[in-house]
Scaffold this motif. Structure first.
Motif, PDB file in Angstrom:
ATOM      1  N   ALA A 163       0.664  -1.186  -0.125  1.00 34.13           N
ATOM      2  CA  ALA A 163       0.026  -0.007  -0.091  1.00 34.13           C
ATOM      3  C   ALA A 163       0.751   1.332   0.129  1.00 34.13           C
ATOM      4  O   ALA A 163       1.912   1.489   0.749  1.00 34.13           O
ATOM      5  CB  ALA A 163      -0.809   0.062   1.158  1.00 34.13           C
ATOM      6  N   ILE A 164       0.405   2.174  -0.987  1.00 32.19           N
ATOM      7  CA  ILE A 164       1.280   3.336  -0.919  1.00 32.19           C
ATOM      8  C   ILE A 164       0.431   4.786  -0.563  1.00 32.19           C
ATOM      9  O   ILE A 164      -0.698   4.638  -1.289  1.00 32.19           O
ATOM     10  CB  ILE A 164       1.928   3.667  -2.500  1.00 32.19           C
ATOM     11  N   PRO A 172       1.295   8.940  -5.164  1.00 41.49           N
ATOM     12  CA  PRO A 172       1.362   7.416  -4.855  1.00 41.49           C
ATOM     13  C   PRO A 172       1.490   7.015  -6.148  1.00 41.49           C
ATOM     14  O   PRO A 172       2.189   5.610  -6.368  1.00 41.49           O
ATOM     15  CB  PRO A 172       0.430   7.091  -4.213  1.00 41.49           C
ATOM     16  N   VAL A 173       0.988   7.387  -7.323  1.00 39.15           N
ATOM     17  CA  VAL A 173       1.217   6.713  -8.621  1.00 39.15           C
ATOM     18  C   VAL A 173       2.643   6.709  -9.051  1.00 39.15           C
ATOM     19  O   VAL A 173       2.930   5.861  -9.721  1.00 39.15           O
ATOM     20  CB  VAL A 173       0.303   7.258  -9.604  1.00 39.15           C
ATOM     21  N   MET A 174       3.298   7.933  -9.226  1.00 36.65           N
ATOM     22  CA  MET A 174       4.641   8.338  -9.457  1.00 36.65           C
ATOM     23  C   MET A 174       5.377   7.221  -8.360  1.00 36.65           C
ATOM     24  O   MET A 174       6.541   6.469  -8.887  1.00 36.65           O
ATOM     25  CB  MET A 174       5.107   9.386  -9.450  1.00 36.65           C
ATOM     26  N   ALA A 175       5.002   7.244  -7.164  1.00 34.85           N
ATOM     27  CA  ALA A 175       6.071   6.344  -6.500  1.00 34.85           C
ATOM     28  C   ALA A 175       5.876   4.817  -6.749  1.00 34.85           C
ATOM     29  O   ALA A 175       6.737   4.099  -6.690  1.00 34.85           O
ATOM     30  CB  ALA A 175       5.606   6.717  -4.979  1.00 34.85           C
ATOM     31  N   ALA A 176       4.687   4.571  -7.061  1.00 33.34           N
ATOM     32  CA  ALA A 176       4.651   3.024  -7.629  1.00 33.34           C
ATOM     33  C   ALA A 176       5.238   2.762  -8.648  1.00 33.34           C
ATOM     34  O   ALA A 176       5.852   1.696  -8.740  1.00 33.34           O
ATOM     35  CB  ALA A 176       2.920   2.863  -7.738  1.00 33.34           C
ATOM     36  N   GLY A 215      -4.941   9.569  -3.640  1.00 30.76           N
ATOM     37  CA  GLY A 215      -4.175   9.398  -2.304  1.00 30.76           C
ATOM     38  C   GLY A 215      -3.719   8.264  -2.023  1.00 30.76           C
ATOM     39  O   GLY A 215      -2.951   8.361  -1.219  1.00 30.76           O
ATOM     40  N   ARG A 216      -3.928   7.156  -2.885  1.00 29.92           N
ATOM     41  CA  ARG A 216      -3.670   5.761  -2.522  1.00 29.92           C
ATOM     42  C   ARG A 216      -3.445   4.827  -3.686  1.00 29.92           C
ATOM     43  O   ARG A 216      -4.236   4.678  -4.606  1.00 29.92           O
ATOM     44  CB  ARG A 216      -4.391   5.047  -1.257  1.00 29.92           C
ATOM     45  N   VAL A 217      -2.295   4.145  -3.615  1.00 36.04           N
ATOM     46  CA  VAL A 217      -2.150   2.981  -4.584  1.00 36.04           C
ATOM     47  C   VAL A 217      -1.898   1.553  -3.854  1.00 36.04           C
ATOM     48  O   VAL A 217      -1.104   1.636  -3.072  1.00 36.04           O
ATOM     49  CB  VAL A 217      -1.161   3.451  -5.673  1.00 36.04           C
ATOM     50  N   GLU A 218      -2.357   0.716  -4.586  1.00 37.43           N
ATOM     51  CA  GLU A 218      -2.100  -0.789  -4.050  1.00 37.43           C
ATOM     52  C   GLU A 218      -1.348  -1.686  -5.029  1.00 37.43           C
ATOM     53  O   GLU A 218      -2.087  -1.520  -6.206  1.00 37.43           O
ATOM     54  CB  GLU A 218      -3.495  -1.481  -3.419  1.00 37.43           C
ATOM     55  N   ILE A 219      -0.479  -2.396  -4.809  1.00 40.79           N
ATOM     56  CA  ILE A 219       0.237  -3.017  -5.605  1.00 40.79           C
ATOM     57  C   ILE A 219       0.002  -4.609  -5.017  1.00 40.79           C
ATOM     58  O   ILE A 219       0.281  -4.727  -3.874  1.00 40.79           O
ATOM     59  CB  ILE A 219       1.652  -2.788  -5.989  1.00 40.79           C
ATOM     60  N   GLY A 220      -0.112  -5.540  -6.084  1.00 41.03           N
ATOM     61  CA  GLY A 220      -0.364  -7.067  -5.426  1.00 41.03           C
ATOM     62  C   GLY A 220       0.455  -7.933  -6.407  1.00 41.03           C
ATOM     63  O   GLY A 220       0.521  -7.757  -7.648  1.00 41.03           O
ATOM     64  N   VAL A 252       4.842   3.631   2.480  1.00 35.77           N
ATOM     65  CA  VAL A 252       4.627   2.438   1.804  1.00 35.77           C
ATOM     66  C   VAL A 252       4.861   1.394   3.045  1.00 35.77           C
ATOM     67  O   VAL A 252       5.587   1.378   3.642  1.00 35.77           O
ATOM     68  CB  VAL A 252       6.052   2.575   0.995  1.00 35.77           C
ATOM     69  N   THR A 253       3.671   0.671   2.753  1.00 36.13           N
ATOM     70  CA  THR A 253       3.498  -0.473   3.795  1.00 36.13           C
ATOM     71  C   THR A 253       3.417  -1.803   2.956  1.00 36.13           C
ATOM     72  O   THR A 253       2.555  -2.093   2.324  1.00 36.13           O
ATOM     73  CB  THR A 253       2.275  -0.391   4.697  1.00 36.13           C
TER      74      THR A 253
END
Length: 382
Positions: A184-185, A201-205, A244-249, A282-283
Motif C-alpha cells: 500500500a502506498i 503515490p502513482v509516481m512512487a508506484a 491518495g492511495r495506490v495498491e500493488i499486488g 509505503v507498507t
C-alpha cells in the motif's frame, strides 16, 4: 483399464468439468465423489477440513498404509472452450484439471477394488481448496494423518506441454514455495493541475515496481531460482485527480528458504527507500503460502517404478516449476512423491489457468493406472 471403465471415467470427468465449484464451496463435487465411492463399495468419511473426503480400502493382512491425493476445486475464470461440457457456472472453470485429478483418483479406486492381488490399506484423499485457500493445511489440521495413519503419500498434476501420458518424476524439488505480496502506498491526493500540492503515490508506484525487479536481477545468485511478479495495480478514479492511495499486488516464488529471506528483506528495504524518496507512506505485507514440494528419494524411486510398470514414458530431466502446490503440506508430515503426467500439446490459451484449457481424457488410464500401481508398489515395498 477396460474401455468401459475409461468411458465411465470420461463421463465423470466431464460432469465435474461442467459443474465446477470454487475452493471452500465444493459441496456438490464432494457429494458426487461420495456417490461414486458408494457405488464402488468403498467406505469413506466426509467433511474433513471443509468438504474433504477420505475413502479407505483394505486388502489382506499386511500392515502397510499409503495415501493417494486428488484436488477438487475450480478457479474464478470464465471458460472459452466452446465444449459441449463447458462450465455451466458462469465465471467458474476447471482451468487447472482438478476435475481430471478427481476422476483419476476415482479410477484408481475402481482398479484397486477390482484387484485382489495386493495387501494393505489405501486412503483416497479428495481435497478441497487447493488453489491458495488452504485445503491441504485444513485437512492436516483436522487430523488427517492421525485418523488415517498412512506412512507415505502420492499425488500428481497434469502437465500441458508434456507429451500425453508421459510421467515426469523429479529427484528433490518439484514445485516452488511462495507468498502473496501486497504493498500500500499512501500519499496526498489533489488536483492534477497542481501536483506540487500533492504527494503522488502513482509516481512512487512506478519507481517502486521498477526497483523491485532489481531484486531477482541483481540480488539473487543467478544459479538460484526466484520469481517476483507484480500482477495488480489499483489506484485513482478521476483522470484529473492525483490519487491518495495506490495498491500493488503480486507473488514471490522460490525453491530455498535462504532465497526467500533475501527477497523479503530487499522488498522491505526498497519500500522504505521509495517512501523516503517520494515522501509517501509505503507498507509492504508479505504472507507466506505453501512450502516447497520436495520428493523424498525412496518415494521418488517408487513413483518411477510404478510409471514403468504401467508402461509410461518416464522423464527425469525436467526442471522444477515455479508454480506452487499445497501437496507440500502433506510432504512436510509424511514421505512421498508428486509427479507430473503429460496432458499433451500446449496450445495458446489452453495452458494451466487458461480460459481454453481442458483436461485430456485420453490420459485417464495412465493417471488412474499410475495411482493404483504406486499404491501397490509402495505397499509391496513394506
Amino acid at each position: 483399464m477396460t474401455p468401459e471403465l475409461h468411458e465411465k471415467l470420461t463421463q465423470w470427468r466431464r460432469h465435474l468439468h461442467a459443474h465446477p465449484e470454487l475452493g471452500l464451496h465444493e459441496k456438490a463435487t464432494a457429494a458426487f465423489v461420495q456417490d461414486r465411492l458408494a457405488e464402488l463399495g468403498i467406505p469413506f468419511e466426509a467433511d474433513i477440513g471443509g468438504h474433504g473426503v477420505v475413502a479407505t480400502l483394505t486388502r489382506g493382512s499386511a500392515q502397510g498404509r499409503v495415501g493417494l491425493r486428488a484436488d477438487m476445486d475450480a478457479l474464478p475464470i470464465t471458460e472459452d472452450t466452446g465444449l459441449d461440457y463447458a462450465s455451466k457456472n458462469p465465471g467458474v472453470m476447471h482451468a487447472c484439471g482438478h476435475d481430471g485429478h478427481t476422476a483419476s483418483l476415482l479410477g484408481a479406486a475402481a482398479l484397486l477394488v477390482a484387484d485382489t492381488s495386493w495387501s494393505g490399506t489405501v486412503d483416497f484423499i479428495f481435497q478441497p481448496a487447493e488453489e491458495g485457500l488452504g485445503g491441504a493445511r485444513a485437512m492436516v489440521g483436522a487430523g488427517l494423518f492421525e485418523r488415517f495413519p498412512m506412512t507415505r503419500v502420492f499425488g500428481f498434476h497434469n502437465w500441458p506441454g508434456l507429451p500425453a501420458g508421459t510421467i515426469a518424476v523429479h529427484d528433490g524439488v518439484v514445485m516452488a514455495s511462495g507468498g502473496r505480496v501486497s504493498i500500500a502506498i499512501e500519499g496526498h491526493a489533489g488536483h492534477a493541475g497542481m501536483p506540487h500540492l500533492t504527494r503522488d503515490p502513482v509516481m512512487a508506484a512506478g519507481h517502486l515496481i521498477v526497483a523491485l525487479q532489481s531484486i531477482v536481477a541483481r540480488g539473487i545468485d543467478p544459479l538460484d531460482t526466484a520469481v517476483l511478479s507484480l500482477c495488480t495495480l489499483e489506484g485513482g478514479k478521476a483522470r484529473n485527480q492525483i490519487a491518495g492511495r495506490v495498491e500493488i499486488g503480486g507473488t514471490l516464488r522460490y525453491h530455498r528458504d535462504a532465497v526467500k529471506d533475501i527477497m523479503v528483506a530487499r522488498i522491505e528495504q526498497i519500500c522504505a527507500g521509495i517512501a523516503t524518496s517520494f515522501d509517501v507512506k509505503v507498507t509492504p505485507e508479505i504472507v507466506m503460502g505453501v512450502g516447497v514440494v520436495v520428493n523424498t528419494p525412496d518415494e521418488a524411486g517408487l513413483a518411477r517404478l510404478a510409471a514403468e510398470k504401467v508402461q509410461a514414458e518416464v522423464r527425469r530431466d525436467l526442471a522444477p516449476s515455479m508454480a506452487g502446490e499445497d501437496f507440500a503440506f502433506y510432504l512436510q508430515k509424511r514421505p512421498g512423491a508428486f509427479v507430473w503426467i503429460g496432458n499433451g500439446e500446449l496450445r495458446d490459451g489452453a495452458e494451466l489457468h487458461g480460459p481454453r484449457y481442458d483436461f485430456n481424457d485420453a490420459i485417464l488410464p495412465v493417471a488412474s493406472g499410475w495411482m493404483a500401481e504406486v499404491a501397490r508398489t509402495a505397499l509391496a515395498s513394506n
